[in-house]
Enzyme design. Structure first.
Site, mmCIF file in Angstrom:
data_model
loop_
_atom_site.group_PDB
_atom_site.id
_atom_site.type_symbol
_atom_site.label_atom_id
_atom_site.label_comp_id
_atom_site.label_asym_id
_atom_site.label_seq_id
_atom_site.Cartn_x
_atom_site.Cartn_y
_atom_site.Cartn_z
ATOM 1 N N MET A 1 -2.066 -7.096 6.558
ATOM 2 C CA MET A 1 -3.115 -7.957 5.987
ATOM 3 C C MET A 1 -2.650 -8.605 4.692
ATOM 4 O O MET A 1 -3.470 -8.943 3.835
ATOM 5 C CB MET A 1 -4.378 -7.127 5.721
ATOM 6 N N SER A 2 -1.349 -8.768 4.536
ATOM 7 C CA SER A 2 -0.855 -9.273 3.240
ATOM 8 C C SER A 2 0.399 -10.131 3.435
ATOM 9 O O SER A 2 0.648 -10.649 4.519
ATOM 10 C CB SER A 2 -0.537 -8.086 2.325
ATOM 11 N N ASN B 1 2.284 3.243 10.886
ATOM 12 C CA ASN B 1 1.553 3.693 12.086
ATOM 13 C C ASN B 1 1.918 2.762 13.221
ATOM 14 O O ASN B 1 2.359 1.638 12.987
ATOM 15 C CB ASN B 1 0.030 3.616 11.827
ATOM 16 N N SER C 1 0.824 -1.219 0.000
ATOM 17 C CA SER C 1 0.000 0.000 0.000
ATOM 18 C C SER C 1 0.847 1.253 0.000
ATOM 19 O O SER C 1 1.730 1.421 0.842
ATOM 20 C CB SER C 1 -0.866 0.057 1.268
ATOM 21 N N HIS D 1 -5.721 -9.162 -1.954
ATOM 22 C CA HIS D 1 -5.784 -9.510 -0.528
ATOM 23 C C HIS D 1 -6.967 -10.446 -0.279
ATOM 24 O O HIS D 1 -7.999 -10.333 -0.954
ATOM 25 C CB HIS D 1 -6.014 -8.258 0.324
ATOM 26 N N HIS E 1 -6.762 4.262 6.370
ATOM 27 C CA HIS E 1 -5.997 3.867 5.178
ATOM 28 C C HIS E 1 -5.311 5.089 4.558
ATOM 29 O O HIS E 1 -4.207 4.989 4.026
ATOM 30 C CB HIS E 1 -6.930 3.183 4.170
ATOM 31 N N ALA F 1 2.920 -2.163 3.836
ATOM 32 C CA ALA F 1 2.728 -1.169 4.886
ATOM 33 C C ALA F 1 2.260 -1.960 6.101
ATOM 34 O O ALA F 1 1.449 -2.867 5.968
ATOM 35 C CB ALA F 1 1.669 -0.165 4.461
ATOM 36 N N TYR G 1 -9.020 -10.205 2.133
ATOM 37 C CA TYR G 1 -10.207 -9.461 2.596
ATOM 38 C C TYR G 1 -11.033 -8.904 1.441
ATOM 39 O O TYR G 1 -12.161 -8.460 1.637
ATOM 40 C CB TYR G 1 -9.819 -8.336 3.577
ATOM 41 N N GLU G 2 -10.467 -8.924 0.210
ATOM 42 C CA GLU G 2 -11.266 -8.481 -0.943
ATOM 43 C C GLU G 2 -12.305 -9.546 -1.313
ATOM 44 O O GLU G 2 -13.116 -9.341 -2.213
ATOM 45 C CB GLU G 2 -10.345 -8.186 -2.131
ATOM 46 N N HIS H 1 -3.504 0.719 -4.639
ATOM 47 C CA HIS H 1 -2.938 -0.422 -5.368
ATOM 48 C C HIS H 1 -3.378 -0.310 -6.829
ATOM 49 O O HIS H 1 -4.573 -0.394 -7.127
ATOM 50 C CB HIS H 1 -3.461 -1.740 -4.784
HETATM 51 N N1 HPA Z 1 -2.797 -3.125 10.922
HETATM 52 C C1 HPA Z 1 -3.012 -3.895 9.845
HETATM 53 N N2 HPA Z 1 -2.593 -3.566 8.641
HETATM 54 C C2 HPA Z 1 -1.914 -2.423 8.499
HETATM 55 C C3 HPA Z 1 -1.653 -1.576 9.589
HETATM 56 C C4 HPA Z 1 -2.133 -1.935 10.863
HETATM 57 O O1 HPA Z 1 -1.937 -1.246 11.878
HETATM 58 N N3 HPA Z 1 -0.957 -0.507 9.095
HETATM 59 C C5 HPA Z 1 -0.800 -0.720 7.760
HETATM 60 N N4 HPA Z 1 -1.377 -1.872 7.392
#
Ligand code: HPA
Length: 274
Positions: A209-210, A233, A28, A81, A245, A111, A83-84, A59
């Site tokens: 998530m990847s 983050n 991402s 992903h 996001h 990310a 989750y899609e 993406h």
């Molecule tokens: N959690 C899950 N996926 C993420 C995060 C997070 O804090 N930051 C970027 N992708």
């Protein structure tokens, strides 16, 4: 599945016949890395047989072929992903196509949220190992023996030589790179603070998530795999901030230049090992 991989690879080879050596999956907000590629050939996923298009903002959904410092690369700008709502075999299809094209090494990027409190947003982290909390695995189902074994070894899922190359490249560039264990959850919700406490207790340093599906599929294929997380983050509950996001993409953009320089140097070095 095996035939579909051949069809997709043949289509790509008809446009760009040179065999790529290194594959890269961009996470991402990290798509701008493709500006480092000279003479890029760009193929939208929608034009490649059996490729699903990504539905996620940040993406792009394009395969880029070209060179970085004389090394042939194939870059997936935009990943799929779980989750899609896609089945895992569709999530890992693009990586399997890169393997069919002939890549030897795969660099996975993402990310991620920092769980380890010594990390700060903007840190780049070499993925030392992973924990799969997706609740599934891309190899579930009949084994495709043409691709790899039924029970692949994962004791060195992240190749030691490639990890060293990432660290050496960072040292040479005076980038303070860290190391950590990446944990993947299905999403699309970010985690709760309680979940982050649990993930820290089981040894995770960062969360996303990847990456894990692609890493598993690539290990099954016998590729050399490495990964870099960009900490966008601190994970939920570590500070008071809510997670969005948009913030993830903004923070990823901020490290883009460092990230691109690091990857370009590492790719050049990867060309020198066999
Ligand atoms: N959690 C899950 N996926 C993420 C995060 C997070 O804090 N930051 C970027 N992708």
């Amino acid at each position: 599945m095996f035939e579909k991989l051949g069809t997709a690879a043949k289509h790509i080879q008809s446009i760009y016949p040179t065999t790529p050596k290194v594959g890269i999956v961009l996470g991402s907000g990290l798509g701008a890395f493709i500006d480092s590629i000279s003479d890029p050939t760009i193929i939208p996923y929608s034009e490649i047989p059996f490729f699903r298009n990504t539905t996620v903002e940040g993406h792009e959904g394009r395969l880029i072929l070209g060179k970085i410092d004389n090394v042939e690369v194939a870059v997936l700008q935009g990943r799929l992903h779980g989750y899609e709502g896609l089945p895992m075999d569709e999530v890992v299809f693009p990586v399997r196509v890169l393997a069919t094209l002939g890549i030897e090494s795969l660099i996975l990027t993402n990310a991620a949220g920092g769980i380890n409190t010594s990390f700060i947003p903007g840190d780049l982290v070499v993925i030392e190992d992973h924990i799969n909390m997706l609740g599934t695995n891309p190899l579930v189902g009949p084994n495709i023996s043409e691709l790899g074994p039924r029970f692949p070894d994962m004791t060195r899922a992240y190749n030691v030589d490639l990890k060293n190359i990432l660290r050496d490249s960072a040292d040479e560039l005076k980038i303070n790179i860290k190391s950590g264990i990446y944990c993947a959850l299905l999403g699309p919700t970010y985690e709760t603070p309680a979940e982050i406490k649990m993930l820290r207790a089981i040894g995770a340093d960062m969360v996303g998530m990847s990456t894990v599906p692609e890493s598993i599929a690539a290990n099954h294929l016998g590729l050399k795999v490495c990964g870099v997380s960009c900490i966008t983050n601190m994970a939920a509950g570590i500070n008071d901030e809510k997670l969005t996001h948009d913030d993830v993409k903004i923070q990823a953009l901020k490290v883009m230049e460092l990230f691109s320089t690091l990857l370009s140097k590492a790719i050049t070095k990867m060309n020198q090992i066999d």
